[in-house]
Design an enzyme around this catalytic site. Sequence first.
Site, PDB file in Angstrom:
ATOM      1  N   LYS A   1       0.804  -1.217   0.000  1.00 22.19           N
ATOM      2  CA  LYS A   1       0.000   0.000   0.000  1.00 22.19           C
ATOM      3  C   LYS A   1       0.840   1.272   0.000  1.00 22.19           C
ATOM      4  O   LYS A   1       0.315   2.362  -0.194  1.00 22.19           O
ATOM      5  CB  LYS A   1      -0.961  -0.005   1.178  1.00 22.19           C
ATOM      6  CG  LYS A   1      -1.997  -1.115   1.052  1.00 22.19           C
ATOM      7  CD  LYS A   1      -3.001  -1.093   2.173  1.00 22.19           C
ATOM      8  CE  LYS A   1      -4.123  -2.075   1.935  1.00 22.19           C
ATOM      9  NZ  LYS A   1      -3.714  -3.464   2.263  1.00 22.19           N
TER      10      LYS A   1
HETATM   11  C1  LIG Z   1      -4.546  -4.463   1.942  1.00 20.65           C
HETATM   12  C2  LIG Z   1      -3.836  -5.754   1.893  1.00 20.65           C
HETATM   13  C3  LIG Z   1      -4.307  -6.813   1.115  1.00 20.65           C
HETATM   14  C4  LIG Z   1      -5.601  -6.727   0.348  1.00 20.65           C
HETATM   15  O1  LIG Z   1      -5.546  -5.836  -0.733  1.00 20.65           O
HETATM   16  P1  LIG Z   1      -6.907  -5.320  -1.412  1.00 20.65           P
HETATM   17  O2  LIG Z   1      -6.448  -4.383  -2.466  1.00 20.65           O
HETATM   18  O3  LIG Z   1      -7.689  -4.637  -0.337  1.00 20.65           O
HETATM   19  O4  LIG Z   1      -7.604  -6.520  -1.940  1.00 20.65           O
HETATM   20  C5  LIG Z   1      -3.562  -7.962   1.055  1.00 20.65           C
HETATM   21  N1  LIG Z   1      -2.426  -8.101   1.762  1.00 20.65           N
HETATM   22  C6  LIG Z   1      -1.943  -7.114   2.537  1.00 20.65           C
HETATM   23  C7  LIG Z   1      -0.704  -7.351   3.322  1.00 20.65           C
HETATM   24  C8  LIG Z   1      -2.616  -5.909   2.628  1.00 20.65           C
HETATM   25  O5  LIG Z   1      -2.149  -4.948   3.396  1.00 20.65           O
END
Ligand SMILES: *Cc1c(COP(=O)(O)O)cnc(C)c1O
Length: 441
Positions: free
Chosen positions: A107
């Site tokens: 993210k």
């Molecule tokens: C947010 C997150 C996900 C999920 O991603 P999405 O885009 O919400 O489907 C998977 N793994 C980790 C470690 C995350 O932080």
Amino acid sequence: MKYYSLNHNAPDVSFQEAVIQGLAIDKGLYFPESITPLPQAFFDEIENLSNEEIAFAAIRQFVGEEIPENVLKEIIAETLCFDFPVVEVEKGIYSLELFHGPTMAFKDVGARFMSRCLGYFNKDNKDNKDNKDNKDNKDSKNTVLVATSGDTGGAVASGFLGVKGVEVIILYPSGKVSDIQERQLTTLGQNIKALKVDGFFDDCQDMVKKAFLDDSLKHHNLTSANSINIARWLPQMFYFFFAYKALKKQNKPLVFSCPSGNFGNICAGIIAKKMGLPIAHFVASTNVNDTVPRFLENGIYDPKPSKATISNAMDVGNPSNFVRIQEMYNNDLAQFKKDFSSFTFTDDETIAAMKTIYATNGYIAEPHGAVGYLGLKKELENHPNAIGIFLETAHPIKFLDTVEPTLNVKLPIPKQIESVLGKDKISTKIKTYEELKAFLG
Ligand SMILES: *Cc1c(COP(=O)(O)O)cnc(C)c1O
């Protein structure tokens, strides 16, 4: 580029307005009015392009002329200040490691991109001559309100730290994020504040959604930094281009498996495919929060309250980006299933996969990556000639409470994490929406 609301009951807006608003006034998510494929020459030459050049080519049409080319290039350079290695885990199976950024979660890319876009638009406000005499303009500050099931909070906190004119308030479910995750969002100070919510992630997300639609909070200029915000969501398409660049010379069909929670990441991958990136198949791998796997099975979209798992960043009962995916397939389930599968796995299966991956290949996967691996293995049975890529969305250290005892290893602490370990956690406890409002003031 114009964006329309998926609830079709709000005016179309510019990129800037969509980023600042987050959600449309009719509660709909914004969606770009067009997705134009990139020229064939781009794909023919991709191995000669840098990550920054690829990202610029991919995102340009979605930003349009609203950010000047040189500024957009600068934003991209600051966003992509780390590597995205594609690591072979076993024959024909690769881990696309998205965790080498400042908070060691994928993210980071969306958070860094969005914060810099917002920073640019804010700077514009202050410089705007027409607004100079306008007293109200003193309040042109934005407040970013974000709900996190784990990793969003840290990435947003780090991505927005020190960005002028932007205050960040992060809601997280008490006791349901890891110690390191909690530290990453409660120890930075400055323009970052954390609210510890007595409830689940879905409760945090509901409060955030409610706040956006609350007229009595208008003066705060609230916006979201969840993947409902287009500037958080769209840059995630870069990963799929980077993986293609790394694996192109093998000249095989590519199957991508995304460990999915709010389905933002995989939805960005589908946009990349719409732009011409040759992806044979997508797998959305989930933990027991299986709303989408059940939908693919029986055609009924029936969200349930989220359940706590060891892959807690995916503990989402009602994935917000799924409407965007359905839009791209015109709500045609049969068409959708040709490109897309979704499988659910329990914590026990996840633990077993982590052990197998480590014992057989010496690779340390954390729970989210392991869920992605499991979905990929399952789908590859249908694609004997393909190579598979699972997205490893967090560094194992982020889930050390699970990884260390499961694999019987001791993980060295990376420097990004070391910097938050000694600091005090500062947060405010809340339980209800009224308490959130009181906090906002
Ligand atoms: C947010 C997150 C996900 C999920 O991603 P999405 O885009 O919400 O489907 C998977 N793994 C980790 C470690 C995350 O932080």
